[in-house]
Design an enzyme around this catalytic site. Structure first.
Site, PDB file in Angstrom:
ATOM      1  N   GLU A 172      44.967  33.730  46.314  1.00  0.00           N
ATOM      2  CA  GLU A 172      45.286  32.408  45.764  1.00  0.00           C
ATOM      3  C   GLU A 172      45.867  31.427  46.786  1.00  0.00           C
ATOM      4  OE1 GLU A 172      47.707  32.535  42.275  1.00  0.00           O
ATOM      5  OE2 GLU A 172      46.322  33.779  41.167  1.00  0.00           O
ATOM      6  N   GLU A 361      42.531  39.363  39.034  1.00  0.00           N
ATOM      7  CA  GLU A 361      43.822  39.437  38.328  1.00  0.00           C
ATOM      8  C   GLU A 361      43.654  38.809  36.971  1.00  0.00           C
ATOM      9  OE1 GLU A 361      47.262  37.597  40.124  1.00  0.00           O
ATOM     10  OE2 GLU A 361      46.979  38.660  42.016  1.00  0.00           O
TER      11      GLU A 361
END
Ligand code: FCB
Length: 449
Positions: A172, A361
């Site tokens: 991320e 995720e």
């Protein structure tokens, strides 16, 4: 959208990868053991008021020592893949310079243990634990990041490449550049566009360079990187809200993937982008920002409803929170909305140029309690059922989605939320390190049987 039909793992196909994920800084602890250097999070956590409850990541879940038992849990819950990250400060305590043999040895043990148990390792190179020594030299704002990161990536590829085939370059980039270098909410706690612009660009460059290094050094590598993503919904159909949502969408869903796909930074009517280009002379680098990833990892936790707000710098937009809108949400205040998960998967797929998608995720925090040795986390089970059903719909409509990693194996150090936000399938008592499988963990075990 309602997701009522009974869910079966077989519907996803027999090659579908079911895994569970965690990250070094959030789980390992042992922060000053066997030669590990300090990370930006170790140092950030010492600053008053930065982490809820004054919590520190120094011990976390003690995964550094307990990895064998914890991998048995992974296996017992039926997962065939395990995503973890390599702590850069364990490998290179100063970020560059001398390699720490004990750090290298640790990840060999961890990887070997996975393989011995028949669990496929998915290794993330960078999950936010930058060596503090590099932060002192500018960290992600320094153009030298590409050189520093390349060295780290090269060492990992050479050491572990014969055993590990699945690699994830960054976790991320929008998360660590915006929270860490623009908003000051995450380590290293820097603020403002002068930090944000170079941090974005250096992350984009490292993302691609990391891919190239792995391609060169790891035979048959399967290389990806991850992006956070959120469906952005305008609060009303007023033009100013629609424009606000569009600006937010550029930041949250386009900024990092478009350069990777070879398109340079997003082209849009948003001044921020113009200045980003200029600041980084980005036109020179379009080619170097590109890498042909084998897969893209998506991480989705919430949709975002936004409205125009002239008082918020840069985006002129603010969130209308789930609590205010009175819609179902998790303990983090994040909206629960499987339909939105489905739509964001589709959106990334429709980009074109993405070969495979993984959900690297997905999960939720709730206020879990151990009562008589049991954690009855029905809300989390319902959450996974809704989200898996949404993913299945996208898959059945032709999205090449190859795997799903639940976030996370066990409750851990949730960044600025400290230890209070519990995302695990396994409950951790942080005083005793006792693990208790939550009912959601058992649910997965039965689902994956
Ligand atoms: C993601 C992070 C992960 C975890 C979850 C809840 O943004 O990648 O480490 O904290 O959020």
């Amino acid at each position: 959208m309602s997701f009522q039909a009974r869910l079966q793992a077989q519907s996803f196909g027999k090659d579908f990868v079911w895994g569970v994920a965690l990250a070094a800084q959030q789980n390992e602890g042992a922060h000053n053991i066997d030669g590990r250097g300090l990370s930006i999070w170790d140092v950030f956590a010492r600053r008053q008021g930065k982490i809820k409850g004054g919590h520190k990541p120094s011990a976390a879940c003690d995964f550094y020592y307990r990895y064998k038992d914890d991998l048995l849990l992974v296996k017992a819950l039926g997962f065939k893949a395990f995503r973890f990250s390599i702590a850069w400060p364990r490998i290179l305590p100063d970020g560059t310079g001398k390699v720490n043999k004990e750090g290298i040895a640790y990840y060999h043990r961890l990887i070997d243990e996975c393989l011995a148990l028949g669990i496929e390792p998915y290794v993330t190179l960078y999950h936010w634990d930058l060596p503090y020594e590099l932060e002192k030299e500018g960290g992600w704002t320094s153009y030298r990041m590409v050189r520093w990161f390349s060295r780290f990536a090269t060492i990992c590829a050479e050491e572990y490449g014969s055993k590990v085939k699945h690699w994830i370059v960054l976790n991320e980039p929008m998360g660590f550049t915006s929270l860490g270098y623009m908003l000051g909410k995450h380590a290293p706690g820097r603020i403002g566009l002068d930090n944000f612009y170079p941090a974005i660009h250096n992350a984009v460059m490292c993302q691609a360079e990391g891919g190239r290094i792995l391609r060169d050094l790891v035979p048959n590598a399967h290389i990806g990187t991850t992006f956070s993503c959120s469906e952005v919904i305008p609060f009303s159909d007023k033009e100013e809200d629609v424009q606000a949502a569009n600006r937010m969408d550029v930041l949250l869903n386009r900024l990092f993937i478009e350069p990777a796909l070879g398109r340079g930074y997003p082209k849009d009517d948003f001044r921020f982008l113009e200045r980003l280009e200029l600041h980084n002379k980005a036109w020179k680098y379009t080619d170097r920002m590109r890498f042909n990833f084998d897969f893209i990892g998506l991480q989705n936790y919430f949709p975002l409803v936004v409205r125009y707000n002239p008082f918020i710098p840069v985006v002129n937009a603010s969130e209308v929170k789930a609590v205010t809108r009175k819609v179902p949400h998790t303990a983090m205040g994040w909206e629960i909305n499987g339909g939105s998960f489905y739509r964001i998967i589709k959106k990334f797929w429709l980009y074109g140029g993405v070969k495979e998608l993984y959900i690297t995720e997905s999960g939720a925090a709730f206020k879990d309690e151990v009562v008589n040795g049991t954690v009855n986390d029905e809300s989390r089970i319902a959450y996974f059922q809704e989200y898996l059903q949404a993913m299945l719909k996208a898959k059945q409509e032709g999205v090449n989605i190859k795997g799903y990693f639940a976030w996370t194996l066990m409750d851990n150090f949730e960044w600025s939320e400290g230890y209070k936000a519990r995302f695990g399938l396994v409950h951790v008592d942080f005083k005793t390190q006792l693990r208790t499988i939550k009912n959601s963990g058992y649910w997965f075990r039965d689902f994956l049987k």
